[in-house]
Every structure is written in structure tokens, then in C-alpha cells.
Design an enzyme around this catalytic site. Structure first.
Site, mmCIF file in Angstrom:
data_model
loop_
_atom_site.group_PDB
_atom_site.id
_atom_site.type_symbol
_atom_site.label_atom_id
_atom_site.label_comp_id
_atom_site.label_asym_id
_atom_site.label_seq_id
_atom_site.Cartn_x
_atom_site.Cartn_y
_atom_site.Cartn_z
ATOM 1 N N ASN A 4 4.900 0.921 -2.251
ATOM 2 C CA ASN A 4 3.818 0.234 -1.547
ATOM 3 C C ASN A 4 4.300 0.018 -0.120
ATOM 4 O OD1 ASN A 4 1.952 -1.546 -0.507
ATOM 5 N ND2 ASN A 4 2.572 -3.274 -1.814
ATOM 6 N N TRP A 5 3.733 0.796 0.791
ATOM 7 C CA TRP A 5 4.220 0.733 2.169
ATOM 8 C C TRP A 5 3.638 -0.432 2.951
ATOM 9 C CZ3 TRP A 5 4.289 6.475 4.320
ATOM 10 C CH2 TRP A 5 5.384 7.134 3.767
ATOM 11 N N LYS A 6 2.672 -1.143 2.371
ATOM 12 C CA LYS A 6 2.061 -2.278 3.074
ATOM 13 C C LYS A 6 1.572 -1.806 4.456
ATOM 14 C CE LYS A 6 4.835 -5.194 0.207
ATOM 15 N NZ LYS A 6 5.356 -6.526 -0.069
ATOM 16 N N HIS A 90 -2.950 -6.995 -5.201
ATOM 17 C CA HIS A 90 -1.589 -7.353 -4.786
ATOM 18 C C HIS A 90 -1.580 -8.816 -4.329
ATOM 19 C CE1 HIS A 90 2.051 -7.539 -2.371
ATOM 20 N NE2 HIS A 90 2.480 -6.534 -3.107
ATOM 21 N N GLU A 92 -0.347 -10.250 -1.864
ATOM 22 C CA GLU A 92 -0.654 -10.479 -0.441
ATOM 23 C C GLU A 92 -2.164 -10.448 -0.210
ATOM 24 O OE1 GLU A 92 2.045 -7.489 1.002
ATOM 25 O OE2 GLU A 92 3.686 -8.736 0.301
ATOM 26 N N GLU A 162 4.356 -8.668 -10.657
ATOM 27 C CA GLU A 162 5.114 -8.954 -9.446
ATOM 28 C C GLU A 162 5.178 -10.462 -9.236
ATOM 29 O OE1 GLU A 162 5.090 -5.268 -6.659
ATOM 30 O OE2 GLU A 162 3.459 -6.596 -6.124
ATOM 31 N N GLY A 168 9.600 -9.358 -1.257
ATOM 32 C CA GLY A 168 10.078 -9.354 0.119
ATOM 33 C C GLY A 168 11.086 -10.458 0.416
ATOM 34 N N SER A 208 11.372 -7.104 -4.777
ATOM 35 C CA SER A 208 12.749 -6.848 -4.320
ATOM 36 C C SER A 208 13.512 -5.859 -5.194
ATOM 37 C CB SER A 208 13.526 -8.166 -4.180
ATOM 38 O OG SER A 208 12.930 -8.977 -3.186
ATOM 39 N N GLY A 229 8.265 -2.288 -2.550
ATOM 40 C CA GLY A 229 7.782 -2.490 -1.187
ATOM 41 C C GLY A 229 8.818 -2.023 -0.185
ATOM 42 N N GLY A 230 9.586 -2.972 0.344
ATOM 43 C CA GLY A 230 10.553 -2.701 1.415
ATOM 44 C C GLY A 230 11.417 -1.461 1.206
HETATM 45 P P1 PGA Z 1 9.258 -5.766 -2.139
HETATM 46 O O1 PGA Z 1 7.665 -5.694 -2.355
HETATM 47 O O2 PGA Z 1 9.855 -4.636 -2.932
HETATM 48 O O3 PGA Z 1 9.433 -5.619 -0.657
HETATM 49 O O4 PGA Z 1 9.688 -7.101 -2.654
HETATM 50 C C1 PGA Z 1 7.108 -5.375 -3.603
HETATM 51 C C2 PGA Z 1 5.599 -5.357 -3.486
HETATM 52 O O5 PGA Z 1 5.038 -6.211 -2.790
HETATM 53 O O6 PGA Z 1 4.913 -4.491 -4.085
#
Ligand code: PGA
Length: 244
Positions: A4-6, A90, A92, A162, A168, A208, A229-230
């Protein structure tokens, strides 16, 4: 294994990522690999994965097929550029853009109707975990959201657990915590859709996930994959997650 590149990476950065990433996962046939870039980089991503098994997805889907919905992208728009997956609900989106279990359900139904595979996200916030409410939150999100799907619709979705406090932040759920949460979700699936559906549904862990913790997470039989994500932004680190 989904990335997930956000809100990161332009089309040029997307192309550069896949130039490095593709050779690193060329022989990886043990799992599906999905990258979800921002909408504006979908076309570049689809072009860059041509001829490989890597799939591309959106990070959201509108609940309507078309119409006066400024800022939204519908399922058919995603499939028309070659996307086959979509992340829905998600944390966010829930936290900053008023996404609710009800809109998550509507978006999931619309994604399925367009032929996309939805990755539907659930997870508790820190205060909910600390007050001992993790299971209740997951059960509530399942029943108010996902449980509105028919059996046929449910069979086509992927669920992502999640924990919001692990996204993050560098804090990962321990493999045991993640497995416990996955069991809670799977029990809900069994109760609503039957044993076979409970056994078959893929539940990803996200929060994470990094090259150095993916192995112990994936060692839990309850965990079927990761939503990253990251660490999915870097071709070397995401390939080592894929090839855990
Ligand atoms: P993260 O994000 O790996 O940066 O914690 C995961 C996500 O939000 O899908």
C-alpha cells in the site's frame, strides 16, 4: 503480499520502482503480489508489470458506478486501466475521511460488481486495545460492514487485519497478538458464512511489517499474507518481504 503505497510515488518513481522490483520477484510463485499505488500512478504501474505476475490495485473505490461525486474513482475506472484489486476501509480512510463500516460495505459491493478483488481492512485503535475491547471492535466492524455481503460476494474478498496503533509506528503486533485477532475474525466468518468460507478466506496482517519481522508473522498459520505500507516503497525491502 500487498503493498500500500499511500500518497507516495509519481508515475516516474513508479516506473523506477518496478525496474528494480521485477527482477527481484521474478521467481516468486508462492504468493500473489499486489501493489496499490496512488490513482495517478496506476497507468504507469500497470505498464511496468506487463508480462509479470504482479498485480495492481487502487487504494479506494467509490460506491456508485458514476455520477456527481467529486474526488471519487469508481470500480470500472480502476478495471479500465488494468487494476484488479482495491484496498477498502483502510484506517487512514476511516480516521481522516469519515469512512464508516457502512461506507466500507457499499464500497466493497461496488468493487465486486466491477470485478475487483477488495482487500477490506479492519483493526482496533490503541485505546480500544488497552481497554480490552479488541475482539469487540473487530466483531463490530465485521458485523456492520463485511457481514452485509452475500455468500458469493464474500468468497471473493480478502480481509486485512491492521491494528491502527501498529501502522507506520514501528510497533508491530506480536505474532501471537496478530494470530489471536485473525482467529476472532475467522470465527465471525465461520459463524456467518460457514466453515469452508472460514477456512478459505485470506486474512492479511498489516502494521509495520518489515523484512526483519515478516518471517515470524508469516510463521503463524492464521496469517495468510501481509499488507505493507512503508516497507513496500523500497524495491529491495518489499522483495525481501515477498520472499520471506
Ligand atoms: P505500515 O502501513 O506498514 O507503514 O505500518 C501498513 C498499512 O497502512 O497498510
Amino acid at each position: 503480499m500487498a503493498g500500500n503505497w499511500k500518497m507516495y510515488k509519481t508515475p516516474a518513481e513508479t516506473t523506477a520502482f518496478f525496474e528494480k522490483f521485477r527482477p527481484l520477484v521474478e521467481k516468486s510463485s508462492h504468493c500473489e503480489i499486489v501493489i496499490c499505488p496512488p490513482f495517478t500512478s496506476l497507468v504507469a504501474a500497470v505498464a511496468a508489470v506487463q508480462g509479470s505476475a504482479i498485480q495492481v490495485g487502487g487504494q479506494n473505490v467509490a460506491w456508485a458506478k458514476e455520477g456527481a461525486f467529486t474526488g471519487e474513482i469508481c470500480g470500472q475506472m480502476l478495471t479500465s486501466v488494468g487494476a484488479s484489486y482495491a484496498i477498502i476501509g483502510h484506517s487512514e480512510r476511516r480516521q481522516y475521511f469519515c469512512e464508516t463500516d457502512e461506507t466500507v460495505l457499499k464500497r466493497t459491493q461496488a468493487a465486486l460488481e466491477a470485478g475487483l478483488t477488495p482487500i477490506v481492512c479492519v483493526g482496533e485503535r490503541l485505546e480500544e486495545r488497552e481497554s480490552g475491547n479488541t475482539a469487540n471492535v473487530l466483531i463490530g466492524q465485521f458485523n456492520k460492514g463485511i457481514a452485509g455481503l452475500t455468500d458469493q460476494q464474500f468468497a471473493k474478498i480478502v480481509i486485512a487485519y491492521e491494528p491502527v496503533w501498529a501502522i507506520g509506528t514501528g510497533k508491530t503486533a506480536t505474532p501471537e497478538m496478530a494470530a489471536d485477532a485473525h482467529r476472532v475474525i475467522r470465527e465471525q466468518v465461520r459463524a456467518k458464512y460457514g466453515k469452508d468460507a472460514g477456512d478459505a478466506v485470506r486474512i492479511l496482517y498489516g502494521g509495520s511489517v518489515k523484512p526483519d519481522n515478516v518471517k515470524t508473522l508469516m510463521a503463524q498459520p492464521e496469517i495468510d499474507g501481509s499488507l505493507v505500507g512503508g516497507a513496500s516503497l523500497d524495491p529491495v525491502s518489499f522483495s525481501s518481504i515477498v520472499n520471506f
